[in-house]
Design a protein around this motif. Sequence first.
Motif, PDB file in Angstrom:
ATOM      1  N   THR A   1      17.037  -1.569  -8.834  1.00 58.35           N
ATOM      2  CA  THR A   1      17.660  -1.292 -10.139  1.00 58.35           C
ATOM      3  C   THR A   1      16.865  -0.279 -10.958  1.00 58.35           C
ATOM      4  OG1 THR A   1      16.538  -3.216 -11.084  1.00 58.35           O
ATOM      5  CG2 THR A   1      18.799  -3.538 -10.292  1.00 58.35           C
ATOM      6  N   LEU A   2      15.588  -0.054 -10.588  1.00 60.10           N
ATOM      7  CA  LEU A   2      14.758   0.918 -11.305  1.00 60.10           C
ATOM      8  C   LEU A   2      14.806   2.307 -10.687  1.00 60.10           C
ATOM      9  CD1 LEU A   2      11.597  -1.279 -12.082  1.00 60.10           C
ATOM     10  CD2 LEU A   2      13.457  -0.644 -13.638  1.00 60.10           C
ATOM     11  N   LEU A   3      15.389   2.449  -9.507  1.00 55.39           N
ATOM     12  CA  LEU A   3      15.444   3.747  -8.830  1.00 55.39           C
ATOM     13  C   LEU A   3      16.031   4.874  -9.701  1.00 55.39           C
ATOM     14  CD1 LEU A   3      16.376   2.720  -5.175  1.00 55.39           C
ATOM     15  CD2 LEU A   3      14.265   3.845  -5.927  1.00 55.39           C
ATOM     16  N   PRO A   4      17.046   4.606 -10.531  1.00 55.10           N
ATOM     17  CA  PRO A   4      17.568   5.691 -11.362  1.00 55.10           C
ATOM     18  C   PRO A   4      16.545   6.247 -12.371  1.00 55.10           C
ATOM     19  CG  PRO A   4      19.169   3.919 -11.214  1.00 55.10           C
ATOM     20  CD  PRO A   4      17.883   3.421 -10.603  1.00 55.10           C
ATOM     21  N   LEU A   5      15.468   5.524 -12.626  1.00 52.47           N
ATOM     22  CA  LEU A   5      14.451   5.999 -13.562  1.00 52.47           C
ATOM     23  C   LEU A   5      13.438   6.942 -12.917  1.00 52.47           C
ATOM     24  CD1 LEU A   5      13.719   2.783 -15.640  1.00 52.47           C
ATOM     25  CD2 LEU A   5      15.017   4.809 -16.344  1.00 52.47           C
ATOM     26  N   LEU A   6      13.509   7.097 -11.600  1.00 48.31           N
ATOM     27  CA  LEU A   6      12.560   7.987 -10.919  1.00 48.31           C
ATOM     28  C   LEU A   6      12.905   9.452 -11.166  1.00 48.31           C
ATOM     29  CD1 LEU A   6      12.093   6.159  -7.514  1.00 48.31           C
ATOM     30  CD2 LEU A   6      10.506   6.250  -9.433  1.00 48.31           C
TER      31      LEU A   6
ATOM     32  N   TYR B   1       3.999  -2.114  -7.654  1.00 47.05           N
ATOM     33  CA  TYR B   1       5.410  -1.811  -7.862  1.00 47.05           C
ATOM     34  C   TYR B   1       6.238  -3.033  -8.232  1.00 47.05           C
ATOM     35  CZ  TYR B   1       4.525   2.850  -6.039  1.00 47.05           C
ATOM     36  OH  TYR B   1       4.053   4.130  -5.864  1.00 47.05           O
ATOM     37  N   ALA B   2       5.834  -4.206  -7.807  1.00 45.10           N
ATOM     38  CA  ALA B   2       6.597  -5.416  -8.141  1.00 45.10           C
ATOM     39  C   ALA B   2       6.623  -5.660  -9.647  1.00 45.10           C
ATOM     40  CB  ALA B   2       6.001  -6.626  -7.415  1.00 45.10           C
TER      41      ALA B   2
ATOM     42  N   THR C   1       0.819  -1.215   0.000  1.00 37.85           N
ATOM     43  CA  THR C   1       0.000   0.000   0.000  1.00 37.85           C
ATOM     44  C   THR C   1       0.858   1.272   0.000  1.00 37.85           C
ATOM     45  OG1 THR C   1      -0.204  -0.121   2.411  1.00 37.85           O
ATOM     46  CG2 THR C   1      -1.974  -1.119   1.102  1.00 37.85           C
ATOM     47  N   SER C   2       2.028   1.180  -0.583  1.00 34.74           N
ATOM     48  CA  SER C   2       2.894   2.359  -0.665  1.00 34.74           C
ATOM     49  C   SER C   2       2.233   3.488  -1.445  1.00 34.74           C
ATOM     50  CB  SER C   2       4.234   1.990  -1.313  1.00 34.74           C
ATOM     51  OG  SER C   2       4.915   1.040  -0.518  1.00 34.74           O
TER      52      SER C   2
ATOM     53  N   GLY D   1       5.685   6.809  -3.520  1.00 33.44           N
ATOM     54  CA  GLY D   1       5.476   5.421  -3.119  1.00 33.44           C
ATOM     55  C   GLY D   1       6.581   4.505  -3.615  1.00 33.44           C
ATOM     56  N   ALA D   2       7.065   4.747  -4.819  1.00 35.42           N
ATOM     57  CA  ALA D   2       8.141   3.911  -5.375  1.00 35.42           C
ATOM     58  C   ALA D   2       9.399   4.001  -4.511  1.00 35.42           C
ATOM     59  CB  ALA D   2       8.453   4.339  -6.806  1.00 35.42           C
ATOM     60  N   ARG D   3       9.640   5.166  -3.964  1.00 31.65           N
ATOM     61  CA  ARG D   3      10.838   5.365  -3.147  1.00 31.65           C
ATOM     62  C   ARG D   3      10.798   4.602  -1.816  1.00 31.65           C
ATOM     63  NH1 ARG D   3      10.126  10.298  -5.869  1.00 31.65           N
ATOM     64  NH2 ARG D   3      11.971  10.878  -7.062  1.00 31.65           N
ATOM     65  N   VAL D   4       9.597   4.260  -1.350  1.00 33.54           N
ATOM     66  CA  VAL D   4       9.474   3.566  -0.056  1.00 33.54           C
ATOM     67  C   VAL D   4       8.930   2.137  -0.190  1.00 33.54           C
ATOM     68  CG1 VAL D   4       9.195   5.725   1.212  1.00 33.54           C
ATOM     69  CG2 VAL D   4       7.158   4.498   0.421  1.00 33.54           C
TER      70      VAL D   4
END
Length: 120
Positions: free
Chosen positions: A115-120, A67-68, A47-48, A105-108
């Motif tokens: 590996t997808l964090l750089p796309l945020l 997110y998964a 529920t992020s 939400g993606a950040r938490v």
Amino acid sequence: MPEISQGTTFFLPGRKRHLGFVLNKPEDHAGTALVVNVTTQYTMSDTSCRVFRGEHSFIEHASVIYYAGAQGKPVGDIARLISEQIWLPCNECVTQALIDRALAGARVSPEFLPTLLPLL
């Protein structure tokens, strides 16, 4: 070919129709879009980022960003998938408010791939 940008929506294939959208600004990431989808909220859901009925005309009940299942895709691939009707077009973008919440939400999220964090 359709223009692909932050907030672009489409329906992903599967036994149930899921609303997908481009979460990031692909032009800031060498043309790579971060694609997420909305799914029904269940007891064990991440529920992020919750999505509520009325936030988009397709959302009819309590939902979450899945997110998964997030993935990075070149905008050209997304445009081709939409043009070939593999991903069905949806002409209503998501709101900036939902994009902002989904980015936070993606950040938490424990399910978002690091590996997808750089796309945020």
